[in-house]
Design a protein around this motif. Structure first.
Motif, PDB file in Angstrom:
ATOM      1  N   LEU A 223      34.433 -35.798  -7.937  1.00 43.77           N
ATOM      2  CA  LEU A 223      34.889 -34.501  -8.690  1.00 43.77           C
ATOM      3  C   LEU A 223      36.158 -34.868  -9.827  1.00 43.77           C
ATOM      4  O   LEU A 223      37.032 -34.163 -10.291  1.00 43.77           O
ATOM      5  CB  LEU A 223      36.173 -34.565  -7.519  1.00 43.77           C
ATOM      6  CG  LEU A 223      35.641 -33.454  -6.042  1.00 43.77           C
ATOM      7  CD1 LEU A 223      36.441 -33.849  -5.005  1.00 43.77           C
ATOM      8  CD2 LEU A 223      35.853 -32.204  -7.224  1.00 43.77           C
ATOM      9  N   GLY A 224      36.175 -35.965 -10.566  1.00 38.80           N
ATOM     10  CA  GLY A 224      36.665 -36.900 -11.593  1.00 38.80           C
ATOM     11  C   GLY A 224      37.769 -37.249 -10.879  1.00 38.80           C
ATOM     12  O   GLY A 224      38.937 -36.896 -11.274  1.00 38.80           O
ATOM     13  N   ALA A 225      38.120 -36.984  -9.665  1.00 43.99           N
ATOM     14  CA  ALA A 225      39.343 -37.407  -9.148  1.00 43.99           C
ATOM     15  C   ALA A 225      39.560 -39.316  -8.772  1.00 43.99           C
ATOM     16  O   ALA A 225      38.692 -40.061  -9.336  1.00 43.99           O
ATOM     17  CB  ALA A 225      39.471 -37.020  -7.585  1.00 43.99           C
ATOM     18  N   ALA A 226      40.919 -39.501  -8.564  1.00 40.78           N
ATOM     19  CA  ALA A 226      41.015 -40.532  -8.216  1.00 40.78           C
ATOM     20  C   ALA A 226      41.428 -40.333  -7.070  1.00 40.78           C
ATOM     21  O   ALA A 226      41.671 -40.205  -6.168  1.00 40.78           O
ATOM     22  CB  ALA A 226      42.899 -40.836  -9.222  1.00 40.78           C
ATOM     23  N   THR A 227      40.954 -42.277  -6.605  1.00 36.55           N
ATOM     24  CA  THR A 227      41.170 -42.692  -4.990  1.00 36.55           C
ATOM     25  C   THR A 227      42.399 -42.956  -4.391  1.00 36.55           C
ATOM     26  O   THR A 227      42.488 -44.244  -5.871  1.00 36.55           O
ATOM     27  CB  THR A 227      39.998 -43.574  -5.047  1.00 36.55           C
ATOM     28  OG1 THR A 227      39.789 -44.523  -5.692  1.00 36.55           O
ATOM     29  CG2 THR A 227      38.433 -43.022  -4.802  1.00 36.55           C
ATOM     30  N   ALA A 228      42.689 -42.906  -3.660  1.00 37.48           N
ATOM     31  CA  ALA A 228      43.817 -43.040  -2.865  1.00 37.48           C
ATOM     32  C   ALA A 228      44.118 -43.794  -1.452  1.00 37.48           C
ATOM     33  O   ALA A 228      42.477 -43.145  -1.343  1.00 37.48           O
ATOM     34  CB  ALA A 228      44.907 -42.439  -3.182  1.00 37.48           C
ATOM     35  N   CYS A 229      44.587 -44.366  -0.497  1.00 43.37           N
ATOM     36  CA  CYS A 229      44.606 -44.922   0.747  1.00 43.37           C
ATOM     37  C   CYS A 229      46.127 -44.440   1.123  1.00 43.37           C
ATOM     38  O   CYS A 229      47.232 -44.712   0.642  1.00 43.37           O
ATOM     39  CB  CYS A 229      44.119 -46.050   1.067  1.00 43.37           C
ATOM     40  SG  CYS A 229      45.304 -47.299   0.622  1.00 43.37           S
ATOM     41  N   SER A 230      45.747 -44.746   2.514  1.00 46.08           N
ATOM     42  CA  SER A 230      47.001 -44.833   3.935  1.00 46.08           C
ATOM     43  C   SER A 230      47.765 -45.918   3.474  1.00 46.08           C
ATOM     44  O   SER A 230      46.987 -46.886   2.886  1.00 46.08           O
ATOM     45  CB  SER A 230      46.554 -44.026   4.966  1.00 46.08           C
ATOM     46  OG  SER A 230      45.540 -45.221   5.722  1.00 46.08           O
TER      47      SER A 230
END
Ligand SMILES: Cc1cc2nc3c(=O)[nH]c(=O)nc-3n(C[C@H](O)[C@H](O)[C@H](O)COP(=O)(O)OP(=O)(O)OC[C@H]3O[C@@H](n4cnc5c(N)ncnc54)[C@H](O)[C@@H]3O)c2cc1C
Ligand SMILES: Nc1ncnc2c1ncn2[C@@H]1O[C@H](COP(=O)(O)O)[C@@H](O)[C@H]1O
Lengths: 320, 246
Positions: A223-230
């Motif tokens: 997706l050309g996205a950034a990764t994140a987390c809780s």
């Protein structure tokens, strides 16, 4: 009397936030019957800001300002505001914008409101709506000083084209770097950052362990996205702290936020609520996140995520 | 070294947010107040400077008598003295002016504030204190060491971090990372007992007018129901055709 707007650049390239903030300043200027002047520090092609409504750009070219320095940058913005006799100063509420804005406001003895979500409801008295309680509510606040500093929330106004001939003027005010000096910068240049990303893919404790993040990264890459987390995921060291989003982490205001194996605790939702479209993948239909989401799939992330990535690859192949 | 930690007194993160008086005031009914999380990280880092480097740690809040339990909690965690400036914290600039006065008066070398208060998310008080006192300022601070009168700080930036050096006096806007979550301290009985006899001084406010004023509050419009889908095909189609985000 023009509206002054600070336009942020990164290694010479204007950020999307800069285009958005100029578009927004043009909206304010129209309401007040005046024009937009942008101030830029070492930004390449400053005349391009005319495309979004700036009719003048104060272009600072200064080797000593190659690295961001809040003290010196706030000197530049305050000097530009004085030069222009600006009554309204607009600064995007990005990380660096939020760093300089209070210093600019204090220098100009101006009232300052950050995280503003739209054009002023009134310009006399000057009232703006902004998010408070980490996106759980909005306040309308009146700025009572002669000069007003407005911080624009990310993605709240959007980029609007407004072709204008921008006159570029060299601007070299006196600046002072103060005692703060940047020793080193440690930044991944090949990754999309959460702050700039249009799409953010985020994983929670439901993913069981750091070894399972490969499928999250595959989805993000597709997706050309950034990764994140809780938060617990970063607290346990499965992912770096810089990926922690939420009330005590980074704010997310992307167009699309995909939450995988995240329950949707109030502190998590607060930080991501400003995202436009929210998708949840969770195997528990009772997970609170479903109440805050636009789209949801009740299912096992370990099955759904790889399928979604495959489908998106097909979709991209067909739609270019 | 003399450290002042600025403590903002905010609703607990799980609080329901409601407004009263025709939506002009935050409804404190049934709300529990806590030390602002960003300030708690800063206070905990200050305790490290106290224990390892012999620093003196004071805490300050601008607010009414109702904030004293929050200051007592900071004393129970280990701060030496607390100051409450007795006035309503109407806006960031006026709060900064009150705190700047305390900072000048007390000759602090290091002022630790938070990146933002989680109530009004102003993110402005520390930067303004720095300007008003002539100190250096570093925001989004996720690491801080002091050696003599030089500070080495780590600042979070988009997509990474940077290391900075600065001279004292210094003001920082701190956040998680300054200490780890697991370093946060729950006050123990001994701390709570000691806190009772530590000085908590109420000071009169200096003259400082507010530059901004909240006129009204509102809550976001209620959200429509989630669309549950059965297949990824359906999801991709909706994201493309309806939400138009891919
Ligand atoms: C002061 C304070 C501040 C906080 N700040 C933040 C913050 O900024 N950000 C933040 O995120 N949290 C924050 N929290 C923590 C928050 O309260 C929650 O504990 C946290 O968000 C929960 O993380 P999680 O959803 O990953 O884990 P969990 O709550 O454990 O949820 C895991 C989810 O995964 C689902 N799941 C399990 N297996 C699967 C599977 N195979 N497929 C799909 N789904 C699965 C489960 O159904 C569950 O819903 C804060 C807490 C406090 C007290
Ligand atoms: N009323 C207050 N009393 C003491 N410190 C405050 C107060 N308000 C804000 N601060 C400090 O300033 C930081 C940023 O707050 P704000 O500018 O309100 O978002 C907080 O984390 C505190 O350290």
């Amino acid at each position: 009397m023009s509206v002054l707007v600070y336009t942020e650049s990164e290694q010479g390239t204007f950020k999307k936030a800069a285009q958005e903030v100029v578009s927004y300043a043009k909206g304010i200027a129209d309401a007040m019957g005046t024009t937009v002047t942008a101030v830029a520090v070492n930004g390449e092609g400053p005349e391009s800001l005319g495309q979004f409504g700036a009719s003048k750009v104060l272009a600072v070219k200064n080797e000593a300002l190659q690295k961001f320095n809040a003290q010196a940058y706030s000197d530049v913005i305050a000097a530009a505001a004085r030069e222009e006799g600006a009554k309204v100063v607009v600064i995007a509420s990005t990380a660096n914008g939020k760093f300089v804005a209070p210093m600019v406001a204090a220098k100009l003895e101006a009232g300052y409101v950050p995280n503003v979500t739209g054009l002023p409801e009134n310009t006399e008295p000057f009232q703006v709506k902004h998010s408070v309680f980490t996106n759980k509510a909005f306040a309308t606040t009146e700025i009572k000083t002669d000069i007003k500093v407005v911080g624009l929330a990310k993605n709240a106004y959007g980029v609007h084209e407004n072709a204008t001939d921008a006159e570029t003027v060299d601007f070299n005010p006196e600046t002072n770097n103060g005692s703060v000096e940047t020793v080193s910068v440690d930044k991944a240049t090949d990754k999309v950052t959460i702050a700039d990303a249009e799409i953010v893919v985020s994983g929670g404790r439901g993913l069981k362990g750091p070894e399972n993040w490969g499928m999250v990264e595959d989805l993000a890459e597709t997706l050309g996205a950034a990764t994140a987390c809780s938060k617990p995921v970063s607290d346990m060291g499965w992912r770096p702290h810089s990926e922690h989003v939420g009330q005590t982490g980074k704010p997310v205001a992307s167009n699309l936020y995909i939450a995988i194996g995240i329950s949707g605790a109030i502190q998590h939702l607060a930080g991501i609520n400003a995202s436009k479209t929210k998708v949840v993948i969770n195997n528990d239909p009772e997970a609170p996140f479903f109440k805050a989401a636009d789209y949801g799939i009740v299912g096992d992330a370990f099955e759904v995520v790889p399928q979604l990535t495959e489908k998106l690859k097909e979709f991209k192949a067909q739609n270019g | 070294m003399k450290i002042l930690v600025c403590i903002s007194h905010v609703p607990d993160t799980t609080s329901k947010i409601n407004f009263t008086d025709g939506d002009t005031k935050f409804d404190t009914n049934g709300v529990q107040f806590v030390i602002n999380p960003n300030d708690e990280f800063g206070l905990t880092r200050a305790m490290w400077f106290k224990e390892k480097q012999g620093a003196t740690v004071h805490v300050a809040n601008v607010g009414g008598p109702e904030t004293e339990p929050t200051l007592r909690k900071a004393l129970a965690i280990g701060a030496d003295e607390a100051i409450r400036v007795n006035t309503a914290p109407t806006d960031g600039y006026s709060v900064a002016k009150q705190l700047a006065h305390i900072v000048k008066d007390g000759g602090y070398d290091l002022v630790i504030g938070g990146r933002e208060s989680i109530d009004y998310n102003g993110g402005m008080v520390p930067g303004m204190i720095a300007h008003l006192t002539g100190a250096s300022f570093i925001n989004n601070c996720i690491g801080l060491e002091i050696e003599g009168d030089t500070a080495t700080a780590i600042r979070e930036i988009d997509g990474g971090k940077e290391t900075l050096k600065a001279n004292l006096p210094l003001v920082i806007g701190g956040q998680k990372g300054l200490v780890e979550e697991s370093d946060l301290r729950i006050p123990n009985m001994r701390g709570i007992m000691q806190a009772r006899s530590k000085p908590l001084q109420a000071k009169e406010a200096v003259d400082a007018s507010a530059e901004t004023q909240a006129v009204k509050f509102e809550k976001p419009a209620p959200k429509g129901a989630v669309k549950l889908v059965d297949s990824v095909d359906e999801l991709v189609a909706l994201l493309h055709n309806e939400a138009k985000v891919i």
